[in-house]
Scaffold this motif. Structure first.
Motif, PDB file in Angstrom:
ATOM      1  N   HIS A 133     -19.222 -23.645 -14.459  1.00 56.77           N
ATOM      2  CA  HIS A 133     -19.952 -24.364 -13.417  1.00 56.77           C
ATOM      3  C   HIS A 133     -21.420 -24.553 -13.817  1.00 56.77           C
ATOM      4  O   HIS A 133     -21.977 -25.649 -13.682  1.00 56.77           O
TER       5      HIS A 133
ATOM      6  N   GLN B 210     -24.298 -13.960  -8.375  1.00 62.37           N
ATOM      7  CA  GLN B 210     -22.845 -14.016  -8.194  1.00 62.37           C
ATOM      8  C   GLN B 210     -22.136 -13.254  -9.327  1.00 62.37           C
ATOM      9  O   GLN B 210     -21.186 -12.507  -9.071  1.00 62.37           O
TER      10      GLN B 210
ATOM     11  N   LYS C 245     -22.977 -19.299   1.809  1.00 60.83           N
ATOM     12  CA  LYS C 245     -22.192 -19.860   0.702  1.00 60.83           C
ATOM     13  C   LYS C 245     -22.424 -21.363   0.642  1.00 60.83           C
ATOM     14  O   LYS C 245     -22.425 -22.043   1.655  1.00 60.83           O
ATOM     15  N   MET C 246     -22.613 -21.851  -0.572  1.00 65.75           N
ATOM     16  CA  MET C 246     -22.785 -23.288  -0.778  1.00 65.75           C
ATOM     17  C   MET C 246     -21.493 -23.841  -1.377  1.00 65.75           C
ATOM     18  O   MET C 246     -20.766 -23.131  -2.066  1.00 65.75           O
ATOM     19  N   ASN C 247     -21.228 -25.098  -1.111  1.00 63.52           N
ATOM     20  CA  ASN C 247     -20.074 -25.761  -1.701  1.00 63.52           C
ATOM     21  C   ASN C 247     -20.555 -26.666  -2.828  1.00 63.52           C
ATOM     22  O   ASN C 247     -21.494 -27.435  -2.658  1.00 63.52           O
ATOM     23  N   SER C 248     -19.888 -26.565  -3.959  1.00 61.36           N
ATOM     24  CA  SER C 248     -20.253 -27.382  -5.121  1.00 61.36           C
ATOM     25  C   SER C 248     -19.677 -28.782  -5.006  1.00 61.36           C
ATOM     26  O   SER C 248     -18.565 -28.944  -4.503  1.00 61.36           O
ATOM     27  N   PRO C 249     -20.405 -29.753  -5.515  1.00 64.22           N
ATOM     28  CA  PRO C 249     -19.828 -31.096  -5.619  1.00 64.22           C
ATOM     29  C   PRO C 249     -18.598 -31.036  -6.535  1.00 64.22           C
ATOM     30  O   PRO C 249     -18.541 -30.226  -7.466  1.00 64.22           O
ATOM     31  N   GLU C 250     -17.663 -31.890  -6.289  1.00 62.21           N
ATOM     32  CA  GLU C 250     -16.382 -31.901  -7.012  1.00 62.21           C
ATOM     33  C   GLU C 250     -16.555 -31.946  -8.536  1.00 62.21           C
ATOM     34  O   GLU C 250     -15.844 -31.276  -9.265  1.00 62.21           O
TER      35      GLU C 250
ATOM     36  N   ILE D 249     -17.128 -28.474 -10.149  1.00 63.18           N
ATOM     37  CA  ILE D 249     -16.212 -27.372  -9.833  1.00 63.18           C
ATOM     38  C   ILE D 249     -15.457 -27.042 -11.112  1.00 63.18           C
ATOM     39  O   ILE D 249     -14.914 -27.938 -11.766  1.00 63.18           O
TER      40      ILE D 249
ATOM     41  N   HIS E  36     -26.348 -18.013  -9.476  1.00 65.05           N
ATOM     42  CA  HIS E  36     -25.081 -17.671 -10.111  1.00 65.05           C
ATOM     43  C   HIS E  36     -25.171 -16.383 -10.923  1.00 65.05           C
ATOM     44  O   HIS E  36     -24.148 -15.714 -11.121  1.00 65.05           O
TER      45      HIS E  36
ATOM     46  N   SER F 107     -11.582 -16.823  -5.363  1.00 66.13           N
ATOM     47  CA  SER F 107     -12.935 -16.699  -5.920  1.00 66.13           C
ATOM     48  C   SER F 107     -12.953 -17.095  -7.380  1.00 66.13           C
ATOM     49  O   SER F 107     -11.960 -16.980  -8.087  1.00 66.13           O
ATOM     50  N   TRP F 108     -14.103 -17.531  -7.832  1.00 72.43           N
ATOM     51  CA  TRP F 108     -14.267 -17.882  -9.227  1.00 72.43           C
ATOM     52  C   TRP F 108     -14.343 -16.630 -10.093  1.00 72.43           C
ATOM     53  O   TRP F 108     -14.915 -15.617  -9.694  1.00 72.43           O
TER      54      TRP F 108
END
Length: 172
Positions: A45, A158, A85-90, A93, A155, A36-37
């Protein structure tokens, strides 16, 4: 139009920053669980995302041939649904570039100030031309500002969860 969206942008960022400031320096860099972040990575981010969006809203634009807020509701619904949950573009990150609370505050404060100035002064009805992200092609500045708002809200949520977990870990 600018006044209302600007007010919401300022409030959301103040809420995010207030929660971020609830962390002690060392807690900012603690991961709430493996993979986890940390709070610092969440902040990084948001800074990276905001910097990219700033480039889009200040870039080339043209008059919009549709309602400037046509996609606002779908953006809000997607990002404020905390159940998935969403995935962030590279490229947004976090890489762990921040090493102190002061550095986080400075970078976050700088991009929020830059965006605040633009949101308060530019024509938000314009369609942005310099977007290189397929999901945002043909977005208006107004839609991008709403993305910035709900992205930060997501966020912030989060951060609140991370803060609760970290505080519980520290107590034990």
């Amino acid at each position: 139009m600018n006044k209302e969206v600007l007010s919401e942008f300022i409030k959301v960022n103040a809420d995010f920053n207030n929660t971020l400031n609830m962390f002690e320096e060392e807690q900012l860099f603690m991961s709430p669980q493996p993979g986890s972040w940390s709070a610092a990575e969440v902040a990084e981010h948001v800074v990276l995302s905001d910097q990219g969006m700033y480039r889009f809203i200040t870039g080339n634009s043209v008059p919009t041939k549709r309602k400037p807020d046509a996609h606002v509701n779908e953006i809000r619904e997607m990002f404020l649904d905390f159940s998935f949950k969403m995935n962030s573009p590279e490229f947004i990150i976090p890489k762990g570039i921040f090493t102190s609370k002061k550095e986080i505050d400075g970078n976050l404060g700088e991009i929020v100030a830059m965006l605040t100035k633009q949101i308060g002064s530019i024509d938000l009805t314009q369609t942005c031309l310099d977007i290189d992200i397929p999901e945002f092609k043909e977005s208006t500045r107004l839609e991008i500002v709403h993305f910035l708002i709900v992205h930060t809200q997501r966020h912030h949520h989060q951060l609140q969860k991370i803060e609760a977990i970290i505080k519980a870990m520290v107590k034990h």
